[in-house]
Design a protein around this motif. Structure first.
Motif, PDB file in Angstrom:
ATOM      1  N   GLY A 140       5.409  -2.094  -5.267  1.00 36.90           N
ATOM      2  CA  GLY A 140       4.093  -2.487  -4.777  1.00 36.90           C
ATOM      3  C   GLY A 140       3.678  -3.852  -5.271  1.00 36.90           C
ATOM      4  N   ALA A 141       4.028  -4.179  -6.517  1.00 34.63           N
ATOM      5  CA  ALA A 141       3.706  -5.493  -7.068  1.00 34.63           C
ATOM      6  C   ALA A 141       4.497  -6.594  -6.373  1.00 34.63           C
ATOM      7  CB  ALA A 141       3.983  -5.512  -8.569  1.00 34.63           C
ATOM      8  N   VAL A 142       5.787  -6.357  -6.136  1.00 28.00           N
ATOM      9  CA  VAL A 142       6.632  -7.352  -5.463  1.00 28.00           C
ATOM     10  C   VAL A 142       6.132  -7.605  -4.042  1.00 28.00           C
ATOM     11  CG1 VAL A 142       8.950  -7.833  -4.596  1.00 28.00           C
ATOM     12  CG2 VAL A 142       8.654  -6.855  -6.878  1.00 28.00           C
ATOM     13  N   SER A 143       5.814  -6.536  -3.318  1.00 27.61           N
ATOM     14  CA  SER A 143       5.341  -6.711  -1.943  1.00 27.61           C
ATOM     15  C   SER A 143       3.959  -7.355  -1.914  1.00 27.61           C
ATOM     16  CB  SER A 143       5.336  -5.367  -1.201  1.00 27.61           C
ATOM     17  OG  SER A 143       4.660  -4.370  -1.937  1.00 27.61           O
ATOM     18  N   ALA A 144       3.124  -7.094  -2.925  1.00 34.72           N
ATOM     19  CA  ALA A 144       1.831  -7.780  -3.002  1.00 34.72           C
ATOM     20  C   ALA A 144       2.034  -9.271  -3.242  1.00 34.72           C
ATOM     21  CB  ALA A 144       0.976  -7.182  -4.115  1.00 34.72           C
ATOM     22  N   ALA A 145       3.030  -9.615  -4.056  1.00 35.88           N
ATOM     23  CA  ALA A 145       3.339 -11.030  -4.271  1.00 35.88           C
ATOM     24  C   ALA A 145       3.818 -11.678  -2.984  1.00 35.88           C
ATOM     25  CB  ALA A 145       4.400 -11.165  -5.363  1.00 35.88           C
ATOM     26  N   ALA A 146       4.642 -10.958  -2.212  1.00 39.40           N
ATOM     27  CA  ALA A 146       5.098 -11.475  -0.921  1.00 39.40           C
ATOM     28  C   ALA A 146       3.916 -11.691   0.016  1.00 39.40           C
ATOM     29  CB  ALA A 146       6.099 -10.513  -0.295  1.00 39.40           C
ATOM     30  N   TYR A 147       2.940 -10.796  -0.047  1.00 35.47           N
ATOM     31  CA  TYR A 147       1.725 -10.908   0.758  1.00 35.47           C
ATOM     32  C   TYR A 147       0.959 -12.185   0.394  1.00 35.47           C
ATOM     33  CZ  TYR A 147      -3.322  -9.926   1.352  1.00 35.47           C
ATOM     34  OH  TYR A 147      -4.660 -10.011   1.616  1.00 35.47           O
ATOM     35  N   VAL A 148       0.838 -12.456  -0.889  1.00 34.54           N
ATOM     36  CA  VAL A 148       0.133 -13.659  -1.341  1.00 34.54           C
ATOM     37  C   VAL A 148       0.888 -14.922  -0.937  1.00 34.54           C
ATOM     38  CG1 VAL A 148      -0.591 -14.958  -3.376  1.00 34.54           C
ATOM     39  CG2 VAL A 148      -1.016 -12.500  -3.257  1.00 34.54           C
ATOM     40  N   PHE A 172       0.828  -1.206   0.000  1.00 36.54           N
ATOM     41  CA  PHE A 172       0.000   0.000   0.000  1.00 36.54           C
ATOM     42  C   PHE A 172       0.864   1.259   0.000  1.00 36.54           C
ATOM     43  CE2 PHE A 172      -3.721  -2.468   1.917  1.00 36.54           C
ATOM     44  CZ  PHE A 172      -4.461  -2.399   0.751  1.00 36.54           C
ATOM     45  N   ALA A 173       1.895   1.290   0.844  1.00 37.98           N
ATOM     46  CA  ALA A 173       2.734   2.487   0.946  1.00 37.98           C
ATOM     47  C   ALA A 173       3.402   2.796  -0.390  1.00 37.98           C
ATOM     48  CB  ALA A 173       3.778   2.298   2.037  1.00 37.98           C
ATOM     49  N   ALA A 174       3.935   1.768  -1.052  1.00 38.40           N
ATOM     50  CA  ALA A 174       4.638   1.989  -2.320  1.00 38.40           C
ATOM     51  C   ALA A 174       3.664   2.364  -3.433  1.00 38.40           C
ATOM     52  CB  ALA A 174       5.423   0.734  -2.703  1.00 38.40           C
ATOM     53  N   TRP A 175       2.544   1.639  -3.522  1.00 30.62           N
ATOM     54  CA  TRP A 175       1.629   1.902  -4.634  1.00 30.62           C
ATOM     55  C   TRP A 175       0.931   3.248  -4.496  1.00 30.62           C
ATOM     56  CZ3 TRP A 175      -4.048   0.982  -5.148  1.00 30.62           C
ATOM     57  CH2 TRP A 175      -4.467   1.289  -6.442  1.00 30.62           C
TER      58      TRP A 175
END
Length: 307
Positions: free
Chosen positions: A174-182, A86-89
């Motif tokens: 943001g995409a990389v951290s979202a992938a880490a979240y998943v 969220f912070a990055a995106w």
């Protein structure tokens, strides 16, 4: 009417269409708000959590008590990854176009595929590799195309300022951290129901975003009513009607259909931005690069679901 009755009456594809439209409004609401990016992200998560809490503790109270300490720890780490996303995106939307930011942040499935291969020993097929490289080529075109054209004396010289490249880079973070979240939450979701899981994750996410906001001395109060309504809109629209409905749809629709449907978010966000935000006409390079990115995501997602 009970929740079960609503689920029986709503066709899954209709719910999925509503969800894609809802998540498409996220970038617009973020742009409309003048609050600091981390504050917008914090209140989106806080309000989403507040809306879920009555349902969570009314129906899933026993599951919260049964969660093991290690499960809470994994959920906490997942919340950290979501906070970074969220912070990055949110910040990326201050530095690049809606079309570029939303398209690049949607490359998350590519990084999930690579992360699953590196960490979970899942196989990367030839078709998946083709999709990943196609999407990365499109992302490079979106990020570097306009500056290169400006250097050659073609196009807008403002592209040389580099702000678009910064925003694109933040969207990819943001995409990389979202992938880490998943990836972090994949095993936990097999043991914990959706609502208790997301509530714990959102609480951890909100705590991290609050810490970042305090470290940045970002104001947390004294916003006009318009800002509070925008914060609430981010929670109700993209949060509840968007991501929550998408997770509900996954129980009724094939994951491949959901993955392809989510490619509608960049298209919807771009069209809404053109209608509602001044100066948001994407450049030909952004349109062409975005189309290539979406093609790569589609190829990768389709290959994962087929295997």
């Amino acid at each position: 009417m009970s929740l079960a009755a609503i689920e029986e009456r709503v066709p899954p594809m209709a719910g999925l269409a509503v969800a894609v439209l809802a998540v498409s409004t996220s970038a617009i609401l973020i742009r409309w708000s003048s609050a600091p990016s981390v504050v917008k992200a914090f209140y989106r998560v806080v309000f989403t959590t507040a809306l879920l809490l009555p349902w969570a503790f009314g129906r899933y109270r026993g599951e919260f008590r049964r969660m093991k300490p290690q499960d809470l720890g994994v959920a906490g780490l997942t919340g950290v990854a979501l906070a970074l996303h969220f912070a990055a995106w949110f910040e990326s939307l201050n530095h690049t176009s809606v079309a570029a930011s939303v398209t690049l942040v949607q490359t998350q499935p590519l990084f999930v595929a690579v992360g699953a291969w590196a960490l979970l020993d899942e196989r990367l097929t030839r078709r998946m590799l083709v999709g990943i490289f196609v999407a990365l080529f499109g992302a490079a075109a979106m990020s570097l195309g306009d500056p290169v054209l400006a250097l050659l004396g073609v196009g807008n010289a403002d592209a040389l300022a580099g702000t678009g490249m910064l925003g694109n880079a933040l969207a990819l973070v943001g995409a990389v951290s979202a992938a880490a979240y998943v990836l972090a939450g994949r095993s936990l979701r097999q043991r914990v129901s959706l609502v208790p899981y997301v509530v714990v994750v959102y609480l951890a996410c909100a705590a991290v975003l609050l810490a970042i906001a305090v470290a940045q001395n970002a104001p947390l109060v004294d916003y006009p009513r318009r800002e509070w309504l925008l914060f609430l809109g981010m929670a109700v629209g993209p949060g509840i009607f968007g991501h929550t409905v998408i997770n509900w749809a996954l129980a009724h629709v094939e994951s491949g259909v959901v993955s392809v449907s989510l490619l509608g978010e960049p298209v919807g966000s771009t069209l809404l931005a053109m209608l509602l935000l001044p100066g948001e006409i994407p450049t030909p390079t952004t349109i062409a690069g975005g189309a290539v990115v979406l093609l790569g995501i589609y190829v990768t997602a389709a290959a994962r679901d087929r295997d």
